[in-house]
Design a protein around this motif. Structure first.
Motif, PDB file in Angstrom:
ATOM      1  N   THR B  84      54.711  32.982  44.844  1.00 11.66           N
ATOM      2  CA  THR B  84      55.780  32.726  43.721  1.00 11.66           C
ATOM      3  C   THR B  84      57.177  32.636  44.126  1.00 11.66           C
ATOM      4  O   THR B  84      57.956  32.582  43.266  1.00 11.66           O
ATOM      5  CB  THR B  84      55.436  33.666  42.585  1.00 11.66           C
ATOM      6  OG1 THR B  84      55.664  34.844  42.860  1.00 11.66           O
ATOM      7  CG2 THR B  84      53.972  33.592  42.130  1.00 11.66           C
ATOM      8  N   ALA B 118      56.725  36.952  35.160  1.00 11.70           N
ATOM      9  CA  ALA B 118      56.297  35.772  35.940  1.00 11.70           C
ATOM     10  C   ALA B 118      57.379  34.678  35.451  1.00 11.70           C
ATOM     11  O   ALA B 118      58.257  34.728  34.587  1.00 11.70           O
ATOM     12  CB  ALA B 118      54.848  35.374  35.290  1.00 11.70           C
ATOM     13  N   THR B 119      57.530  33.571  36.647  1.00 16.93           N
ATOM     14  CA  THR B 119      58.484  32.696  36.769  1.00 16.93           C
ATOM     15  C   THR B 119      57.398  31.353  36.935  1.00 16.93           C
ATOM     16  O   THR B 119      56.748  31.369  37.648  1.00 16.93           O
ATOM     17  CB  THR B 119      59.404  32.676  37.547  1.00 16.93           C
ATOM     18  OG1 THR B 119      60.176  33.781  37.291  1.00 16.93           O
ATOM     19  CG2 THR B 119      60.509  31.453  37.369  1.00 16.93           C
ATOM     20  N   ASP B 120      57.581  30.309  35.758  1.00 12.83           N
ATOM     21  CA  ASP B 120      56.928  29.212  36.190  1.00 12.83           C
ATOM     22  C   ASP B 120      57.773  28.024  35.570  1.00 12.83           C
ATOM     23  O   ASP B 120      59.081  28.086  34.968  1.00 12.83           O
ATOM     24  CB  ASP B 120      55.595  29.127  35.833  1.00 12.83           C
ATOM     25  CG  ASP B 120      55.437  29.789  34.488  1.00 12.83           C
ATOM     26  OD1 ASP B 120      56.036  29.194  33.594  1.00 12.83           O
ATOM     27  OD2 ASP B 120      54.649  30.739  33.981  1.00 12.83           O
ATOM     28  N   ALA B 121      57.372  26.671  35.539  1.00 11.28           N
ATOM     29  CA  ALA B 121      58.142  25.669  34.950  1.00 11.28           C
ATOM     30  C   ALA B 121      58.172  25.822  33.451  1.00 11.28           C
ATOM     31  O   ALA B 121      58.980  25.477  32.721  1.00 11.28           O
ATOM     32  CB  ALA B 121      57.266  24.294  35.158  1.00 11.28           C
ATOM     33  N   GLY B 122      57.557  26.825  32.683  1.00  9.29           N
ATOM     34  CA  GLY B 122      57.600  26.889  31.470  1.00  9.29           C
ATOM     35  C   GLY B 122      58.701  27.881  30.894  1.00  9.29           C
ATOM     36  O   GLY B 122      59.353  27.822  29.891  1.00  9.29           O
ATOM     37  N   GLY B 123      59.226  28.780  32.015  1.00  8.92           N
ATOM     38  CA  GLY B 123      60.170  29.572  31.658  1.00  8.92           C
ATOM     39  C   GLY B 123      60.012  31.216  32.569  1.00  8.92           C
ATOM     40  O   GLY B 123      59.256  30.959  33.515  1.00  8.92           O
ATOM     41  N   SER B 125      58.683  34.973  31.901  1.00 11.31           N
ATOM     42  CA  SER B 125      58.051  35.765  30.887  1.00 11.31           C
ATOM     43  C   SER B 125      57.772  37.033  31.443  1.00 11.31           C
ATOM     44  O   SER B 125      57.698  37.360  32.794  1.00 11.31           O
ATOM     45  CB  SER B 125      56.764  35.271  30.738  1.00 11.31           C
ATOM     46  OG  SER B 125      55.932  35.040  31.855  1.00 11.31           O
ATOM     47  N   LEU B 159      58.925  35.562  26.210  1.00 10.34           N
ATOM     48  CA  LEU B 159      59.075  34.361  27.005  1.00 10.34           C
ATOM     49  C   LEU B 159      60.495  33.783  26.707  1.00 10.34           C
ATOM     50  O   LEU B 159      60.821  33.497  25.448  1.00 10.34           O
ATOM     51  CB  LEU B 159      58.189  33.512  26.738  1.00 10.34           C
ATOM     52  CG  LEU B 159      56.634  33.857  27.112  1.00 10.34           C
ATOM     53  CD1 LEU B 159      55.832  34.470  26.044  1.00 10.34           C
ATOM     54  CD2 LEU B 159      55.841  32.726  27.613  1.00 10.34           C
ATOM     55  N   LEU B 161      62.030  30.204  27.355  1.00  7.29           N
ATOM     56  CA  LEU B 161      61.301  28.997  27.555  1.00  7.29           C
ATOM     57  C   LEU B 161      62.580  28.083  28.463  1.00  7.29           C
ATOM     58  O   LEU B 161      63.526  28.135  28.015  1.00  7.29           O
ATOM     59  CB  LEU B 161      60.957  28.318  26.391  1.00  7.29           C
ATOM     60  CG  LEU B 161      60.072  28.849  25.524  1.00  7.29           C
ATOM     61  CD1 LEU B 161      59.621  27.921  24.306  1.00  7.29           C
ATOM     62  CD2 LEU B 161      58.682  29.144  26.254  1.00  7.29           C
ATOM     63  N   PHE B 164      62.637  22.167  30.093  1.00 11.81           N
ATOM     64  CA  PHE B 164      61.473  21.576  29.982  1.00 11.81           C
ATOM     65  C   PHE B 164      60.631  21.832  28.943  1.00 11.81           C
ATOM     66  O   PHE B 164      60.085  20.902  28.285  1.00 11.81           O
ATOM     67  CB  PHE B 164      60.618  21.903  31.375  1.00 11.81           C
ATOM     68  CG  PHE B 164      59.147  21.291  31.285  1.00 11.81           C
ATOM     69  CD1 PHE B 164      58.978  19.838  31.331  1.00 11.81           C
ATOM     70  CD2 PHE B 164      58.318  22.129  31.208  1.00 11.81           C
ATOM     71  CE1 PHE B 164      57.485  19.550  31.053  1.00 11.81           C
ATOM     72  CE2 PHE B 164      56.833  21.921  31.154  1.00 11.81           C
ATOM     73  CZ  PHE B 164      56.541  20.358  31.118  1.00 11.81           C
ATOM     74  N   GLN B 165      60.268  23.213  28.763  1.00 15.26           N
ATOM     75  CA  GLN B 165      59.377  23.502  27.449  1.00 15.26           C
ATOM     76  C   GLN B 165      60.100  23.378  26.415  1.00 15.26           C
ATOM     77  O   GLN B 165      59.415  22.911  25.320  1.00 15.26           O
ATOM     78  CB  GLN B 165      58.999  25.176  27.878  1.00 15.26           C
ATOM     79  CG  GLN B 165      57.625  25.398  26.949  1.00 15.26           C
ATOM     80  CD  GLN B 165      56.542  24.819  27.728  1.00 15.26           C
ATOM     81  OE1 GLN B 165      56.237  24.410  28.895  1.00 15.26           O
ATOM     82  NE2 GLN B 165      55.465  24.459  26.796  1.00 15.26           N
ATOM     83  N   GLU B 167      62.025  21.046  25.519  1.00 19.36           N
ATOM     84  CA  GLU B 167      61.994  19.536  25.351  1.00 19.36           C
ATOM     85  C   GLU B 167      60.828  19.156  24.737  1.00 19.36           C
ATOM     86  O   GLU B 167      60.813  17.982  24.108  1.00 19.36           O
ATOM     87  CB  GLU B 167      62.236  18.939  26.680  1.00 19.36           C
ATOM     88  CG  GLU B 167      63.453  17.799  26.297  1.00 19.36           C
ATOM     89  CD  GLU B 167      62.646  16.314  26.372  1.00 19.36           C
ATOM     90  OE1 GLU B 167      62.867  15.663  25.967  1.00 19.36           O
ATOM     91  OE2 GLU B 167      61.255  16.703  27.026  1.00 19.36           O
TER      92      GLU B 167
END
Lengths: 331, 245
Positions: B84, B118-123, B125, B159, B161, B164-165, B167
């Motif tokens: 990651t 954790a980090t991902d395209a959603g933001g 968390s 989280l 966001l 992208f999330q 939007e």
């Protein structure tokens, strides 16, 4: 005695945790993370229909005068929605344009696994068509897997449609569809971020599962970009995780090529020049299925994700150049 | 009072025993020197492996008398999800107390708590989780074999966001197309997992080598607990080494 103390403490901790889990489990979780669905949010434009024995609220928007001929728009992506296709509302100058999210998809009400079937999808399209155009056939516009769903509808109610516009449709048989499935690169960062996300979020309910799937959808879909250095974006509201899972299983062996071949109406296929569903694919796998079809190839710089964004003008022009309401009916 | 407490303790101890398959194995195999006997105090180690995704951990364990039981281990571990790109990690403090002991094995209570991010395209968390479980061990010469069964609920997560999330909330209302979603959200009980592991440790002088393998599943995911589409790859395999002091 020490063992007794420890086990007593363990029981207390377990009880406290069980109470918390029960309380939290009763509450709705993750609803803030994804937009509310039509049954939860009365502000959303919607239509309630009974399909497969269940009354479900469809997120549905119409454009244009109801006296115009009806044009149904079916979105791409199993579980996805019509958001990206909103620019097709411009066809409302001659049509009564109806866009909706399939049951369980996008902002439409979530459904159970038992409601995901070939018959129910066909029934849904038929009921939407009958609601807006009872007894009169309509024009169908399907994008990506919306083309596949058009073939399902054709298999059950071919009399419902006069003409089709298929915008980079996916193949109509499962074997060919499998060749266009997105990759899951085993070393890609986004794949591992998705797996690690379980440290905080697991797909315990619909909203959490939908949120998880949405977070991975953007990097996964970016694989369809023709220019990897400038990845394309595809606007969506929600990916219905359960629909995506169950429809993949339901249609794992489906083949609707015969239904396409039996369609006597006109078909226009619009495609880009790059990506797995580009014009080359369409000429090889989709065009030969229909008796009266052609392929319009859009210019460079447009990919599967930007057909209604960068490709909006081309898609609208290719549609208007074909549709009957613009005076383009075949002699 | 004492008798009632004793009865209750005996009953719950019996329930705890029933939680793990290997709890009864400790009395029937002859063994040499136990790992614990060879590692009287502290341990510092590293491990690597797969928790669905490749991970690496640093951990420090202190052995000593437990608060609740005569023998206990307290472990502080930091785990990073390697692929990651430092976007995922976990810090966990675990207390492992011997509930029942014999010369050849033990049944332990595992309590722990920690924070994961954790980090991902959603933001991004962050979640606070606890660990409640049991571990049964069996001494076989220089080896300590065991099984661990634990419930790991994430009690609360926050989280932030991504754009992208947020939007994804726009364009919904025909009369207000630009409505954005929240910048963040706090979710109660956003995750639940059950860990079932087989463990092995061996003492080699002052060194300890260890390995775990098993499952880390989200039971609430229903039939989809192995669904890669939902990010479910419930495998755990780890190997590690440590130095005792």
């Amino acid at each position: 005695m020490a063992a007794l103390r420890s086990t007593t403490l363990a029981v207390r901790v377990w009880c406290a945790l069980a109470c918390f889990v029960a309380a939290a489990g009763c509450a709705s979780r993750g609803d803030e993370l994804v937009p509310a669905t039509a049954d939860q949010d009365p502000r959303l434009p919607q239509l309630t229909l009974e399909v497969a024995g269940h009354r479900r609220a469809l997120h549905l928007e119409t454009f244009g005068a109801p006296t115009n001929p009806v044009l149904l728009v079916f979105h791409g992506g199993e579980g996805s929605d019509f958001r990206a296709m909103l620019p097709l509302a411009e066809l409302a100058d001659r049509y009564f344009v109806v866009m909706w999210d399939a049951r369980g998809s996008g902002l439409s009400e979530r459904i159970t696994a038992a409601e995901v079937s070939e018959a129910s999808y066909a029934e849904e399209v038929h009921r939407v068509k009958e609601h807006f155009s009872p007894g009169v056939p309509v024009t169908y516009v399907g994008y990506s897997s919306g083309g596949f769903h058009g073939a399902i509808a054709l298999a059950h109610h071919p009399e419902d449609f006069t003409e089709l516009v298929l915008i980079e449709p996916d193949a109509f048989d499962a074997a060919t569809r499998a060749t266009t499935a997105l990759d899951v690169p085993s070393t890609a960062r986004w794949v591992h971020q998705y797996l690690w996300q379980n440290e905080v979020l697991t797909p315990d309910d619909h909203a959490l599962a939908d949120y998880k799937l949405m977070t991975v959808s953007r990097p996964a879909l970016e694989q369809l970009s023709c220019d990897p250095s400038h990845p394309s974006r595809y606007p969506m509201w929600r990916l219905g995780a359960m629909v995506q899972l169950y429809s993949a299983r339901t249609f794992a062996n489906a083949d609707y090529r015969a239904a396409a071949a039996a369609f006597a109406g006109r078909v226009r296929i619009i495609a880009t020049r790059c990506g797995p569903l580009a014009a080359t694919f369409q000429r090889q796998h989709v065009l030969p299925l229909f008796a009266h079809a052609d392929v319009i190839e859009l210019g460079d710089g447009i990919d599967h994700l930007t057909l209604f964004d960068r490709g909006r003008v081309g898609v609208l022009a290719a549609s208007r150049d074909f549709l009957a309401a613009y005076g383009k009916a075949a002699p | 009072m004492r008798a009632r407490a004793a009865r209750r303790g005996t009953k719950t101890a019996g329930l705890a025993v029933a939680l793990t398959v290997l709890a009864v194995l400790g009395s029937c195999v002859s063994g040499g020197r136990a790992v614990a006997q060879q590692t009287p105090q502290n341990l510092v180690g590293v491990s690597t492996g797969l928790e669905a995704t490749p991970v690496a951990s640093l951990h420090a364990t202190r052995r000593g008398s437990g608060i609740l039981a005569p023998q206990a281990e307290t472990t502080l571990a930091f785990t990073s999800a390697l692929l990651t790109h430092l976007g995922g990690g976990r810090l966990r403090l675990e207390r492992d107390e011997a509930l029942l002991r014999s010369s050849r094995g033990a049944l332990r209570l595992v309590l722990g708590t920690g924070v994961s991010y954790a980090t991902d395209a959603g933001g991004t968390s962050v979640g606070w989780h606890v660990v409640l479980g049991t571990r049964a061990t069996l001494q076989l010469g220089r080896w300590e074999l065991g099984a661990r069964l634990a419930y790991l609920p994430v009690l609360v997560g926050h989280l932030r966001l991504s754009a992208f999330q947020r939007e994804t909330f726009a364009d919904r209302y025909p009369d207000a197309r630009n409505t954005l979603g929240p910048s963040g959200a706090t979710v109660w009980l956003p995750g639940q997992r059950v860990e079932a592991l087989l463990t092995a440790r061996a003492a080699l002088g002052a060194w300890i080598v260890a390995g775990d393998a098993g499952l880390l599943v989200s039971p609430a995911a229903g039939r989809n607990w192995t669904s890669l589409e939902l990010g479910q790859l419930p495998l755990v395999v780890r190997v590690g080494a440590g130095r005792t002091f």
